[in-house]
Motif scaffolding. Sequence first.
Motif, PDB file in Angstrom:
ATOM      1  N   HIS A 175     -12.825   0.670  -0.875  1.00  0.00           N
ATOM      2  CA  HIS A 175     -12.802   2.002  -0.429  1.00  0.00           C
ATOM      3  C   HIS A 175     -10.918   2.399  -0.457  1.00  0.00           C
ATOM      4  O   HIS A 175     -10.745   3.248   0.051  1.00  0.00           O
ATOM      5  CB  HIS A 175     -13.014   2.010   1.230  1.00  0.00           C
ATOM      6  N   TYR A 176     -10.504   1.549  -1.222  1.00  0.00           N
ATOM      7  CA  TYR A 176      -8.728   1.766  -1.515  1.00  0.00           C
ATOM      8  C   TYR A 176      -8.580   2.969  -2.335  1.00  0.00           C
ATOM      9  O   TYR A 176      -9.335   3.432  -3.073  1.00  0.00           O
ATOM     10  CB  TYR A 176      -8.223   0.873  -1.820  1.00  0.00           C
ATOM     11  N   VAL A 185       0.717  -1.316   0.044  1.00  0.00           N
ATOM     12  CA  VAL A 185       0.019  -0.080   0.082  1.00  0.00           C
ATOM     13  C   VAL A 185       0.748   1.198  -0.210  1.00  0.00           C
ATOM     14  O   VAL A 185       0.500   2.158  -0.629  1.00  0.00           O
ATOM     15  CB  VAL A 185      -0.928   0.315   1.297  1.00  0.00           C
ATOM     16  N   SER A 223      -5.385   5.157  -3.649  1.00  0.00           N
ATOM     17  CA  SER A 223      -3.806   5.061  -3.941  1.00  0.00           C
ATOM     18  C   SER A 223      -3.051   6.161  -3.329  1.00  0.00           C
ATOM     19  O   SER A 223      -3.402   7.144  -3.126  1.00  0.00           O
ATOM     20  CB  SER A 223      -3.740   4.945  -5.569  1.00  0.00           C
ATOM     21  N   CYS A 271      -4.811  -1.517   6.661  1.00  0.00           N
ATOM     22  CA  CYS A 271      -3.979  -0.640   6.088  1.00  0.00           C
ATOM     23  C   CYS A 271      -4.443   0.167   4.824  1.00  0.00           C
ATOM     24  O   CYS A 271      -3.990   1.035   4.580  1.00  0.00           O
ATOM     25  CB  CYS A 271      -2.861  -1.506   5.282  1.00  0.00           C
ATOM     26  N   PHE A 272      -5.864  -0.120   4.690  1.00  0.00           N
ATOM     27  CA  PHE A 272      -6.485   0.911   3.521  1.00  0.00           C
ATOM     28  C   PHE A 272      -6.795   1.878   4.063  1.00  0.00           C
ATOM     29  O   PHE A 272      -6.937   2.880   3.407  1.00  0.00           O
ATOM     30  CB  PHE A 272      -7.780  -0.197   3.072  1.00  0.00           C
ATOM     31  N   TRP A 273      -6.843   1.948   5.472  1.00  0.00           N
ATOM     32  CA  TRP A 273      -7.079   3.459   6.066  1.00  0.00           C
ATOM     33  C   TRP A 273      -5.865   4.047   6.807  1.00  0.00           C
ATOM     34  O   TRP A 273      -5.804   5.097   6.963  1.00  0.00           O
ATOM     35  CB  TRP A 273      -8.240   3.239   6.967  1.00  0.00           C
ATOM     36  N   GLY A 302     -12.491  -3.191   2.336  1.00  0.00           N
ATOM     37  CA  GLY A 302     -11.398  -2.244   2.034  1.00  0.00           C
ATOM     38  C   GLY A 302     -10.919  -2.091   0.875  1.00  0.00           C
ATOM     39  O   GLY A 302     -10.556  -0.728   0.418  1.00  0.00           O
ATOM     40  N   VAL A 303     -11.001  -2.972   0.064  1.00  0.00           N
ATOM     41  CA  VAL A 303     -10.608  -2.836  -1.326  1.00  0.00           C
ATOM     42  C   VAL A 303     -11.569  -1.913  -2.229  1.00  0.00           C
ATOM     43  O   VAL A 303     -11.046  -1.172  -2.991  1.00  0.00           O
ATOM     44  CB  VAL A 303     -10.713  -4.307  -2.319  1.00  0.00           C
ATOM     45  N   TRP A 354     -12.067  -7.410   4.137  1.00  0.00           N
ATOM     46  CA  TRP A 354     -11.223  -7.103   3.309  1.00  0.00           C
ATOM     47  C   TRP A 354     -11.723  -6.688   1.899  1.00  0.00           C
ATOM     48  O   TRP A 354     -11.212  -5.721   1.327  1.00  0.00           O
ATOM     49  CB  TRP A 354     -10.298  -8.480   2.729  1.00  0.00           C
ATOM     50  N   ALA A 358      -6.192  -5.637   6.022  1.00  0.00           N
ATOM     51  CA  ALA A 358      -7.377  -4.723   5.635  1.00  0.00           C
ATOM     52  C   ALA A 358      -7.451  -3.205   6.472  1.00  0.00           C
ATOM     53  O   ALA A 358      -7.970  -2.248   5.782  1.00  0.00           O
ATOM     54  CB  ALA A 358      -8.674  -5.292   5.937  1.00  0.00           C
TER      55      ALA A 358
END
Length: 260
Positions: free
Chosen positions: A254-255, A86, A257, A166-168, A251-252, A248, A164
Motif C-alpha cells: 500500500h506504499y 520514505v 511515493s 511510515c507508509f501511512w 505496508g509495502v 511490513w 511500517a
Amino acid sequence: MKLFGKYLLILFKSQMQYRTSFWLMSFGQFFIPFSVFAGLYFMFERFGQIKGWDFYEVALCFGVIHMAFSISECLGRGFDMFSTLVSNGDFDRLLVRPRGTVLQVLGSKFEFTRIGRLLQSLLVLGWAVYGIDVDWTFAKAITLLFMVVSGVFIFTGIFMLVAAMCFWTIQGLEIANIFTDGGREMAQYPLNIYQKWVVRFFTYVIPFGCVNYLPLLYILGKTDGSPLLHMLTPLAGCLFLVPCVLVWRFGVRHYRSTGS
C-alpha cells in the motif's frame, strides 16, 4: 547472507573513515547504560531486594535486555531510520531492485558504535552469571542464549512495526519509543514487580516476559509448572517477528511515493 555481509562490510568501512569519532561514540555508548546500572546497584545497596529478587537476579535481566537491544539497534537501525527513506523518496529505488525490501532496509544502516553498549551489557551479564546462586547446566546456558536471541527478534520486530507505520504517516511517530526505549527500561526488571495488566500485555502482546521472566524462573529453579515449558518460552520472541513481517509486507503493498 552473502549480500548482507557485503552491506555490513561497506558500512563498517565507511564508518571507520572517521575513526576518532567512531571510538568516541563507542566510548559514550559504553557509559550511557552504565549510569542506569549504577542507579540499579545503589538501589539494591539501600533496599537489598525488590519483591523477592536480589541484585544478581535483576542484573541478569538487565544484561540480557540491554545486550539484545544493542544488537538489535545495530542490525535493525535501517528500520529505526526508515522514515527518511520514505520522506526523501529513496524507498522507490529499493522497490525496483531484485532483492527483498527487508534485506535492503536492514542493509541501509548499521550502528557499529553500539559495540560500546554491547560490551557494557556483556560485562554486567558476566558479573551476574558469576555472582548468581545457580547450578549451571548445558540446558540453562542454552536457555540464557535463547533469551538474548529472543530479545533481538522482539526489538527488531518492534522497529519493523514502527517503520511500517511510515507508509501511512510518512514521518516516524515518537510515541513508538514507548515500546522500544520504554520496553527496554521496563524489561530490565522481572515482570512480576509490575501490575497484572502490565504483565499480561508484555507477555501475550509484546512477549518481553518470554525473554526476561519466564525463562529466568527456569534458570533460578523457581518454576511452578513444567520446567520445559518455561525453557521454551523464548521461542515466542522469534514467533513475534512473523506478524511484524506480515504487517511490513502489507505496508509495502500500500506504499505510495512521496514524489520527492
